[in-house]
Design a protein around this motif. Structure first.
Motif, mmCIF file in Angstrom:
data_model
loop_
_atom_site.group_PDB
_atom_site.id
_atom_site.type_symbol
_atom_site.label_atom_id
_atom_site.label_comp_id
_atom_site.label_asym_id
_atom_site.label_seq_id
_atom_site.Cartn_x
_atom_site.Cartn_y
_atom_site.Cartn_z
ATOM 1 N N GLN A 1 25.690 -10.536 -4.142
ATOM 2 C CA GLN A 1 24.726 -10.512 -3.053
ATOM 3 C C GLN A 1 24.293 -9.096 -2.717
ATOM 4 O OE1 GLN A 1 26.514 -12.583 0.312
ATOM 5 N NE2 GLN A 1 25.527 -14.504 -0.295
ATOM 6 N N ILE A 2 23.071 -8.995 -2.248
ATOM 7 C CA ILE A 2 22.540 -7.765 -1.662
ATOM 8 C C ILE A 2 22.333 -8.063 -0.183
ATOM 9 C CG2 ILE A 2 20.654 -6.091 -1.680
ATOM 10 C CD1 ILE A 2 20.003 -7.050 -4.526
ATOM 11 N N THR A 3 22.845 -7.222 0.682
ATOM 12 C CA THR A 3 22.701 -7.462 2.115
ATOM 13 C C THR A 3 21.952 -6.310 2.765
ATOM 14 O OG1 THR A 3 24.846 -6.430 2.598
ATOM 15 C CG2 THR A 3 24.828 -8.810 2.213
ATOM 16 N N GLY A 4 21.291 -6.614 3.853
ATOM 17 C CA GLY A 4 20.574 -5.579 4.584
ATOM 18 C C GLY A 4 19.794 -6.163 5.744
ATOM 19 N N SER A 5 19.319 -5.285 6.602
ATOM 20 C CA SER A 5 18.516 -5.710 7.752
ATOM 21 C C SER A 5 17.075 -5.922 7.312
ATOM 22 C CB SER A 5 18.572 -4.643 8.852
ATOM 23 O OG SER A 5 19.901 -4.463 9.312
ATOM 24 N N THR A 6 16.456 -6.935 7.870
ATOM 25 C CA THR A 6 15.071 -7.220 7.505
ATOM 26 C C THR A 6 14.406 -8.030 8.602
ATOM 27 O OG1 THR A 6 13.644 -8.016 5.702
ATOM 28 C CG2 THR A 6 15.503 -9.400 6.312
ATOM 29 N N GLU A 7 13.113 -8.294 8.424
ATOM 30 C CA GLU A 7 12.343 -9.139 9.327
ATOM 31 C C GLU A 7 11.767 -10.324 8.547
ATOM 32 O OE1 GLU A 7 10.615 -6.196 12.823
ATOM 33 O OE2 GLU A 7 9.259 -6.961 11.276
ATOM 34 N N LEU A 8 11.752 -11.480 9.171
ATOM 35 C CA LEU A 8 11.154 -12.676 8.589
ATOM 36 C C LEU A 8 10.181 -13.277 9.590
ATOM 37 C CD1 LEU A 8 14.340 -14.471 7.153
ATOM 38 C CD2 LEU A 8 12.779 -12.955 5.928
ATOM 39 N N VAL A 9 9.137 -13.891 9.072
ATOM 40 C CA VAL A 9 8.191 -14.608 9.916
ATOM 41 C C VAL A 9 8.319 -16.097 9.603
ATOM 42 C CG1 VAL A 9 5.768 -14.988 10.496
ATOM 43 C CG2 VAL A 9 6.581 -12.673 10.003
ATOM 44 N N LEU B 1 11.395 -12.684 13.239
ATOM 45 C CA LEU B 1 12.847 -12.658 13.404
ATOM 46 C C LEU B 1 13.434 -11.381 12.819
ATOM 47 C CD1 LEU B 1 13.348 -16.287 12.125
ATOM 48 C CD2 LEU B 1 13.534 -15.596 14.508
ATOM 49 N N GLN B 2 14.301 -10.728 13.567
ATOM 50 C CA GLN B 2 15.036 -9.581 13.058
ATOM 51 C C GLN B 2 16.492 -9.988 12.855
ATOM 52 O OE1 GLN B 2 13.272 -9.003 16.192
ATOM 53 N NE2 GLN B 2 11.447 -8.311 15.093
ATOM 54 N N GLY B 3 17.102 -9.488 11.768
ATOM 55 C CA GLY B 3 18.490 -9.832 11.538
ATOM 56 C C GLY B 3 19.028 -9.312 10.228
ATOM 57 N N LEU B 4 20.216 -9.802 9.865
ATOM 58 C CA LEU B 4 20.904 -9.388 8.642
ATOM 59 C C LEU B 4 20.752 -10.490 7.600
ATOM 60 C CD1 LEU B 4 22.773 -7.284 7.283
ATOM 61 C CD2 LEU B 4 24.714 -8.619 8.113
ATOM 62 N N ALA B 5 20.253 -10.107 6.413
ATOM 63 C CA ALA B 5 19.994 -11.072 5.345
ATOM 64 C C ALA B 5 20.893 -10.800 4.150
ATOM 65 C CB ALA B 5 18.531 -11.003 4.919
ATOM 66 N N ALA B 6 21.092 -11.854 3.341
ATOM 67 C CA ALA B 6 21.809 -11.728 2.074
ATOM 68 C C ALA B 6 20.971 -12.398 0.999
ATOM 69 C CB ALA B 6 23.188 -12.384 2.168
ATOM 70 N N TRP B 7 20.739 -11.677 -0.108
ATOM 71 C CA TRP B 7 19.961 -12.191 -1.226
ATOM 72 C C TRP B 7 20.856 -12.328 -2.451
ATOM 73 C CZ3 TRP B 7 18.330 -8.240 1.983
ATOM 74 C CH2 TRP B 7 17.151 -8.445 2.701
ATOM 75 N N PHE C 1 20.804 -15.744 6.504
ATOM 76 C CA PHE C 1 20.120 -14.880 7.464
ATOM 77 C C PHE C 1 20.707 -15.120 8.837
ATOM 78 C CE2 PHE C 1 16.542 -13.730 10.318
ATOM 79 C CZ PHE C 1 16.385 -12.410 9.918
ATOM 80 N N SER C 2 21.140 -14.054 9.492
ATOM 81 C CA SER C 2 21.690 -14.125 10.841
ATOM 82 C C SER C 2 20.710 -13.454 11.791
ATOM 83 C CB SER C 2 23.057 -13.427 10.916
ATOM 84 O OG SER C 2 23.989 -14.071 10.072
ATOM 85 N N ILE C 3 20.239 -14.192 12.772
ATOM 86 C CA ILE C 3 19.221 -13.691 13.701
ATOM 87 C C ILE C 3 19.883 -12.878 14.799
ATOM 88 C CG2 ILE C 3 17.394 -14.356 15.302
ATOM 89 C CD1 ILE C 3 17.180 -17.011 13.742
ATOM 90 N N THR C 4 19.396 -11.661 14.994
ATOM 91 C CA THR C 4 19.905 -10.808 16.075
ATOM 92 C C THR C 4 18.894 -10.660 17.208
ATOM 93 O OG1 THR C 4 19.127 -8.852 14.873
ATOM 94 C CG2 THR C 4 21.418 -9.516 14.530
ATOM 95 N N SER C 5 17.603 -10.828 16.898
ATOM 96 C CA SER C 5 16.556 -10.741 17.920
ATOM 97 C C SER C 5 15.270 -11.323 17.343
ATOM 98 C CB SER C 5 16.325 -9.285 18.361
ATOM 99 O OG SER C 5 15.911 -8.484 17.260
#
Length: 258
Positions: A141-149, A194-200, A210-214
């Motif tokens: 997995q690759i993890t990091g902060s990102t935004e999703l719509v 959505l802002q949060g931490l994702a894993a690809w 994807f974990s939503i933080t805000s």
């Protein structure tokens, strides 16, 4: 029995009543996740919340866990194919969620010095076996902060989860903090950022978790207004392009333009 699958735990002292309930609960969840993940991987059009793989019988000989599924036509072929991959130690062929589930099963076999047979009920031999010697690799997995719509379809649960429909029509299920879930619940059927931490997944680069933080409201602008803003911001970079179709074709062909 054409809608059933079976996991059989075999070993000295392995029988109903001799294994802690929380350990069996972990195995049940692992089997359900394994079968569902492989079916969804093989059939992307399936709806995750409509797919059920549920325990219906525990046999006395060793511990035989039998499951029924609501979508046998999708689950059984994927279950058999994934089991054959396990038998051949071809773990790269499995869905990332399956690897986590199989690690849980492998850890159980190590603790109890037993084996887990993956099979169809009534079959003479298992499709695959997991033993104390089986090494299940972790999912890459690759993890990091990102935004999703996406559009909020559902928020809730004892442990808050959000069901989000992405712009491409796919659906993801996200962990979300309780305080954020309360506010997100007011945005049902609305688009949000959505802002949060994702894993690809490192193999397919597909979003796995994807974990939503805000979140923020998604501002929808008139298309002509957006095009006008693009022209104002970057229009000068294309002002000297005379052959627009040729320019676009060159971009599609991957040509380097000066």
């Amino acid at each position: 029995m054409d809608d059933e699958i079976e996991f059989r735990l075999i070993g000295e002292g392995i029988k109903p009543g001799s294994v802690r309930s929380h350990e069996l609960a972990e195995i049940l969840e692992a089997v359900e996740t394994f079968a569902s993940a492989e079916a969804l991987e093989a059939n992307p059009d399936l709806a995750k919340d409509e797919l059920v793989v549920g325990l219906y019988h525990i046999a006395d000989e060793s511990i035989g866990l039998r499951f029924k599924t609501t979508m046998a036509a999708a689950v059984l072929p994927a279950f058999i194919a994934a089991s054959q991959a396990i038998a051949e130690s071809d773990f790269d062929a499995l869905a990332p969620q399956s690897l986590k589930s199989l690690q849980t099963v492998a850890a159980f076999t190590k603790r109890h010095n037993c084996k887990a047979d993956i099979q169809l009920p009534g079959s003479a031999r298992p499709l695959a076996s997991i033993t104390a010697e089986t090494l299940v690799p972790p999912p890459g997995q690759i993890t990091g902060s990102t935004e999703l719509v996406g559009k909020v379809l559902r928020v809730g649960g004892k442990v808050p989860r959000a069901m989000i429909e992405m712009l491409d029509g796919s659906v993801i299920y996200c962990d979300v903090a309780l305080d954020v879930a309360k506010d997100l619940g007011h945005k049902l059927y609305s688009f949000v950022v959505l802002q949060g931490l994702a894993a690809w997944d490192t193999r397919s680069i597909k979003l796995q978790e994807f974990s939503i933080t805000s979140f923020q409201e998604f501002k929808q602008e008139d298309p002509l207004t957006v095009l006008g803003q693009l022209r104002s911001n970057i229009g000068h970079a294309f002002s000297e392009v005379d052959d627009v179709p040729g320019f676009v074709e060159a971009l599609r062909q991957g040509e380097v333009l000066q």
